[in-house]
Design a protein around this motif. Structure first.
Motif, PDB file in Angstrom:
ATOM      1  N   THR A 135       0.855  -1.192   0.000  1.00 31.79           N
ATOM      2  CA  THR A 135       0.000   0.000   0.000  1.00 31.79           C
ATOM      3  C   THR A 135       0.886   1.235   0.000  1.00 31.79           C
ATOM      4  OG1 THR A 135      -1.741  -1.147   1.223  1.00 31.79           O
ATOM      5  CG2 THR A 135      -1.816   1.249   1.236  1.00 31.79           C
ATOM      6  N   PHE A 136       0.485   2.253  -0.750  1.00 27.93           N
ATOM      7  CA  PHE A 136       1.251   3.495  -0.753  1.00 27.93           C
ATOM      8  C   PHE A 136       0.327   4.657  -1.101  1.00 27.93           C
ATOM      9  CE2 PHE A 136       1.475   1.572  -4.921  1.00 27.93           C
ATOM     10  CZ  PHE A 136       1.204   2.609  -5.799  1.00 27.93           C
ATOM     11  N   CYS A 168      -3.708  15.422 -10.320  1.00 24.93           N
ATOM     12  CA  CYS A 168      -2.875  16.578 -10.002  1.00 24.93           C
ATOM     13  C   CYS A 168      -3.149  17.093  -8.593  1.00 24.93           C
ATOM     14  CB  CYS A 168      -3.128  17.675 -11.026  1.00 24.93           C
ATOM     15  SG  CYS A 168      -2.338  19.226 -10.637  1.00 24.93           S
ATOM     16  N   PHE A 169      -2.143  17.068  -7.757  1.00 24.86           N
ATOM     17  CA  PHE A 169      -2.202  17.593  -6.395  1.00 24.86           C
ATOM     18  C   PHE A 169      -3.183  16.825  -5.494  1.00 24.86           C
ATOM     19  CE2 PHE A 169      -1.178  21.645  -8.777  1.00 24.86           C
ATOM     20  CZ  PHE A 169       0.170  21.575  -8.500  1.00 24.86           C
ATOM     21  N   ILE A 170      -3.682  15.698  -5.960  1.00 25.36           N
ATOM     22  CA  ILE A 170      -4.648  14.931  -5.181  1.00 25.36           C
ATOM     23  C   ILE A 170      -3.953  13.692  -4.639  1.00 25.36           C
ATOM     24  CG2 ILE A 170      -6.815  13.646  -5.251  1.00 25.36           C
ATOM     25  CD1 ILE A 170      -7.683  15.446  -7.546  1.00 25.36           C
ATOM     26  N   VAL A 171      -3.905  13.546  -3.334  1.00 26.75           N
ATOM     27  CA  VAL A 171      -3.266  12.386  -2.719  1.00 26.75           C
ATOM     28  C   VAL A 171      -4.219  11.201  -2.797  1.00 26.75           C
ATOM     29  CG1 VAL A 171      -2.267  11.429  -0.630  1.00 26.75           C
ATOM     30  CG2 VAL A 171      -1.895  13.828  -1.189  1.00 26.75           C
ATOM     31  N   LYS A 172      -3.755  10.111  -3.370  1.00 25.42           N
ATOM     32  CA  LYS A 172      -4.537   8.891  -3.479  1.00 25.42           C
ATOM     33  C   LYS A 172      -3.831   7.753  -2.759  1.00 25.42           C
ATOM     34  CE  LYS A 172      -6.970   9.739  -7.838  1.00 25.42           C
ATOM     35  NZ  LYS A 172      -7.318   9.151  -9.168  1.00 25.42           N
ATOM     36  N   THR A 173      -4.572   6.680  -2.515  1.00 23.47           N
ATOM     37  CA  THR A 173      -4.016   5.479  -1.910  1.00 23.47           C
ATOM     38  C   THR A 173      -4.255   4.307  -2.848  1.00 23.47           C
ATOM     39  OG1 THR A 173      -4.377   6.265   0.344  1.00 23.47           O
ATOM     40  CG2 THR A 173      -4.111   3.909   0.051  1.00 23.47           C
ATOM     41  N   PHE A 174      -3.255   3.462  -2.991  1.00 26.66           N
ATOM     42  CA  PHE A 174      -3.390   2.285  -3.844  1.00 26.66           C
ATOM     43  C   PHE A 174      -2.845   1.076  -3.104  1.00 26.66           C
ATOM     44  CE2 PHE A 174      -1.858  -0.685  -7.117  1.00 26.66           C
ATOM     45  CZ  PHE A 174      -3.017  -0.841  -7.863  1.00 26.66           C
ATOM     46  N   SER A 175      -3.535  -0.065  -3.249  1.00 27.65           N
ATOM     47  CA  SER A 175      -3.102  -1.320  -2.641  1.00 27.65           C
ATOM     48  C   SER A 175      -3.103  -2.414  -3.688  1.00 27.65           C
ATOM     49  CB  SER A 175      -4.032  -1.723  -1.489  1.00 27.65           C
ATOM     50  OG  SER A 175      -3.936  -0.830  -0.409  1.00 27.65           O
ATOM     51  N   VAL A 176      -2.146  -3.327  -3.584  1.00 28.18           N
ATOM     52  CA  VAL A 176      -2.087  -4.465  -4.491  1.00 28.18           C
ATOM     53  C   VAL A 176      -1.573  -5.676  -3.714  1.00 28.18           C
ATOM     54  CG1 VAL A 176       0.251  -3.885  -5.280  1.00 28.18           C
ATOM     55  CG2 VAL A 176      -1.224  -5.310  -6.703  1.00 28.18           C
ATOM     56  N   GLU A 177      -2.151  -6.835  -3.992  1.00 26.39           N
ATOM     57  CA  GLU A 177      -1.713  -8.057  -3.329  1.00 26.39           C
ATOM     58  C   GLU A 177      -0.390  -8.524  -3.925  1.00 26.39           C
ATOM     59  OE1 GLU A 177      -3.505 -12.397  -1.942  1.00 26.39           O
ATOM     60  OE2 GLU A 177      -4.545 -11.207  -3.467  1.00 26.39           O
ATOM     61  N   VAL A 178       0.549  -8.899  -3.053  1.00 24.91           N
ATOM     62  CA  VAL A 178       1.873  -9.370  -3.466  1.00 24.91           C
ATOM     63  C   VAL A 178       2.007 -10.827  -3.032  1.00 24.91           C
ATOM     64  CG1 VAL A 178       4.359  -9.023  -3.265  1.00 24.91           C
ATOM     65  CG2 VAL A 178       2.813  -7.052  -3.211  1.00 24.91           C
ATOM     66  N   PRO A 179       2.305 -11.742  -3.965  1.00 27.62           N
ATOM     67  CA  PRO A 179       2.354 -13.161  -3.605  1.00 27.62           C
ATOM     68  C   PRO A 179       3.614 -13.515  -2.823  1.00 27.62           C
ATOM     69  CG  PRO A 179       2.991 -12.883  -5.894  1.00 27.62           C
ATOM     70  CD  PRO A 179       2.554 -11.527  -5.405  1.00 27.62           C
TER      71      PRO A 179
END
Length: 661
Positions: A135-136, A168-179
């Motif tokens: 997640t980042f 642009c200038f919008i903080v988002k969060t993303f998550s991805v499953e890592v095997p």
């Protein structure tokens, strides 16, 4: 106004304001927005035994413990970026730039785009023994032909382009499953054809990277504060319950099962459509006090205390507290006995049996309790589906007469608020209510009423509570009282407002309280495009309670909920409408001055779960908006406010919540 247009306007506002002098909330009272604010609705991610690594780049080197490889990457400070933007652009717009990047001051990894070729940040040897989640947080500032990709073992898991996609200038969060096994994570920008924005910080900015085990680390449950409800309550008075099983980084474990328990009730719930977790209501089985316990994979959490009353008039002998003022309701009930009252037996062979009030002349402190049942064996009333209540002042000039409307079921029990000074008339009559010509799919605004002239009950009511301009923004209660659309007397609205304000210091100013309300609505509501498409065929109800229950609204609903929560918090609020732009918004009164507040236009992010909050239309002194984009024409004729067709008897324009109070 359709939201998709607003989203584009919002995204362009930063760029346009760099070219011209845009008026913002600079003239508004100082809003105490704390630094390092994290707008996410779950627990702040934290290190724990379930965390493989956590990297916020604070004072760290990129090739330290985690084997980073970097090409054209540097550490930079968000505060420094803001300072540079203010210095290089129009100083008049410093408020815009200072509010960027969630107001965080942390260091971030900047994967630069202002070079030919690819820039990248790679985690080359990531060895894990079980499935995890990466997640980042990120934001991407670059021309539209510059791409940003995240690759997991050479497979693209996230792909975005430059500013035109709204990042642009919008903080988002993303998550991805890592095997499990050996993995490689790559953050990459490609600038082979891009043209740099000279004054913009062109880069992919990454922060708060975590890799955590895919297991429930903690359980988040609301409500946290003390709540109130009653037996046999409608959804408008129930306690709303949410629960989220979360990993160590705060992301939700979507498929985990939660069990709820309570000593005097249960939780009726379903899985949340967006973002995972559970959402529902507490269903009491008896009066008393209790807490809700949630359990998931051996992890437990407990809610705040819930008090259950026999009915919503059991608390304090039926009194109601709004904005810190307690209204007692009925004082005297000494007119003609309503049980012997037949409006016009030659026309109306149906009747309404009243339990409250007993007579047709009453005095009250703030509101009248109206409880009764409509009964009829007549075929002419076979289509009657509701009881309509008109509350009017007694102005002799019908053109100046103020009026608000309630539409309730045949069995009703509610508070009728007396907002227009002292003397009021309450008209109660059975009616056939049509909500939309398209039929039952549309739950929203009613379009026509029809009733028999003779079947009308008239109650004269005097409000003994005196208001002043200083405490209510008028010499009556129209801006501080609840109404049919702005149900500040609903336990649901009161509970949610108490929950929102509970995190603030006890002595917080009104502008801090309205900011918390503004932020809650934006974070927990998304714009309902379906309600305005196909001529409104699937339009939902837009009152404050329905907005909370649905989690979605158009401008009418955003405005109603803002007014309801503000009034309960003791902040006078107007509901403003415009025919010219087909839109609604609020004015709120703080320290004796009215300020402009538009929660709809501050919620232009397309992601229903986005934590981003904007303040372009928050506490402005310019009532025309920041670019003269709000036409405050105060018209009555509006599809979202009044019926299109009023059948006999003909009444003056039905001035409901949206026009004058």
């Amino acid at each position: 106004m359709k939201k998709k247009v607003l989203k584009l306007a919002g995204m362009l506002s930063v760029f346009l304001c760099s070219l011209s002098s845009c008026k913002t909330g600079a003239d508004a009272p100082s809003v105490e927005i704390p630094k390092n604010t994290d707008n996410y609705r779950f627990y702040q991610p934290k290190d724990s035994a379930d965390t493989i690594f956590w990297e916020d780049f604070e004072g760290a080197y990129l090739k330290a413990k985690n084997e980073w490889e970097a090409v054209s990457v540097e550490l930079t400070s968000l505060a420094k970026i803001r300072e540079d933007l203010v210095a290089e652009n129009d100083p008049k717009n410093s408020d815009i730039y200072n509010s960027l990047f969630d107001r965080k001051d942390s260091q971030v990894a900047a994967v630069k785009t202002d070079k030919v070729g690819k820039s990248s940040l790679k985690l080359t040897e990531l060895n894990i023994t079980e499935n995890c989640y990466l997640t980042f947080k990120y934001f991407f500032v670059a021309p539209e032909d510059v791409s940003f990709k995240v690759l997991l073992n050479e497979a693209v898991v996230l792909n975005e382009n430059g500013v035109n996609n709204g990042t642009c200038f919008i903080v988002k969060t993303f998550s991805v499953e890592v095997p499990a096994g050996t993995n490689k994570i790559t953050f990459e920008t490609d600038n082979e054809n891009g043209i740099r924005f000279v004054k913009w910080p062109n880069a992919l900015f990454i922060d708060d990277i975590s890799l955590v085990k895919d297991k429930v680390s903690s359980l988040f449950i609301t409500p946290k504060t003390n709540q109130k409800t009653c037996l046999e309550c409608s959804t408008g008075d129930k306690v709303q319950v949410t629960a989220y099983p979360v990993r160590a980084d705060g992301t939700v474990v979507k498929n985990a099962d939660i069990n709820f328990s309570s000593s005097i009730g249960s939780v009726e719930y379903k899985k949340n459509e967006f973002g995972g977790g559970y959402k529902g209501y507490f269903i009491p089985s008896s009066a008393g006090s209790t807490k809700i316990t949630a359990t998931c994979n051996g992890v437990t959490a407990e809610s705040g205390e819930i008090t259950v009353y026999e009915d919503k008039f059991s608390e304090n002998d039926g009194a109601c507290t709004i904005g810190g003022v307690t209204y007692k309701g009925m004082i005297t009930d000494d007119g003609t006995d309503l049980s012997n009252y037949n409006p016009n037996p030659s026309i109306c062979n149906a009747r309404i049996d009243f339990e409250y009030p007993k007579t047709d002349i009453v005095t009250a402190d703030g509101f009248v309790r109206l409880k009764g049942t409509f009964t009829s064996s007549s075929l002419e009333f076979s289509n009657t589906n509701k009881v309509v209540i008109f509350v009017t002042d007694t102005n002799e000039d019908p053109k100046k007469m103020l009026q608000t409307t309630y539409i309730v079921d045949k069995d009703f029990d509610l508070r009728i608020w007396l907002p227009f000074g002292q003397e009021h008339e309450i008209l109660v009559l059975p009616a056939e209510v049509s909500y939309h010509t398209y039929g039952d799919n549309c739950e929203g605004d009613w379009t026509s009423l029809s009733w028999k002239k003779g079947c009308l009950y008239l109650i004269s009511a005097t409000n003994t509570h005196k208001h002043t301009e200083a405490d209510s923004g008028a010499e009556d209660g129209r801006f501080v009282y609840p109404s049919f659309d702005c149900q500040s007397d609903s336990y649901l609205i009161q509970n949610i407002t108490n929950e929102v304000l509970s995190v603030l210091p006890a002595d917080s100013s009104d502008n801090v309280k309205i900011q918390a309300i503004h932020d809650y609505i934006i974070q927990n509501c998304y714009y309902d495009d379906a309600s305005i498409e196909n001529n409104g065929i699937y339009r939902k109800k837009q009152d404050a309670v329905s907005v909370v229950n649905n989690g979605t609204a158009v401008c009418a609903g955003y405005t109603a909920l803002t007014a309801a929560m503000a009034r309960y918090a003791g902040i006078p609020a107007r509901y403003i409408t415009s025919k010219e732009i087909n839109h609604a918004w609020n004015h709120v009164r703080i320290d004796g001055t009215w300020y402009f507040c538009d929660t709809t236009w501050d919620d232009y992010d397309t992601d229903p779960n986005s934590p981003n909050v904007y303040y372009d239309y928050f506490l402005l002194t310019d009532f025309s908006g920041i670019r003269n984009d709000h036409k405050n024409d105060w018209v009555i004729e509006s599809r979202t406010i009044v019926p299109e067709n009023v059948k006999e008897p003909e009444l003056p324009f039905l001035v409901r919540e949206g026009n004058w109070f």
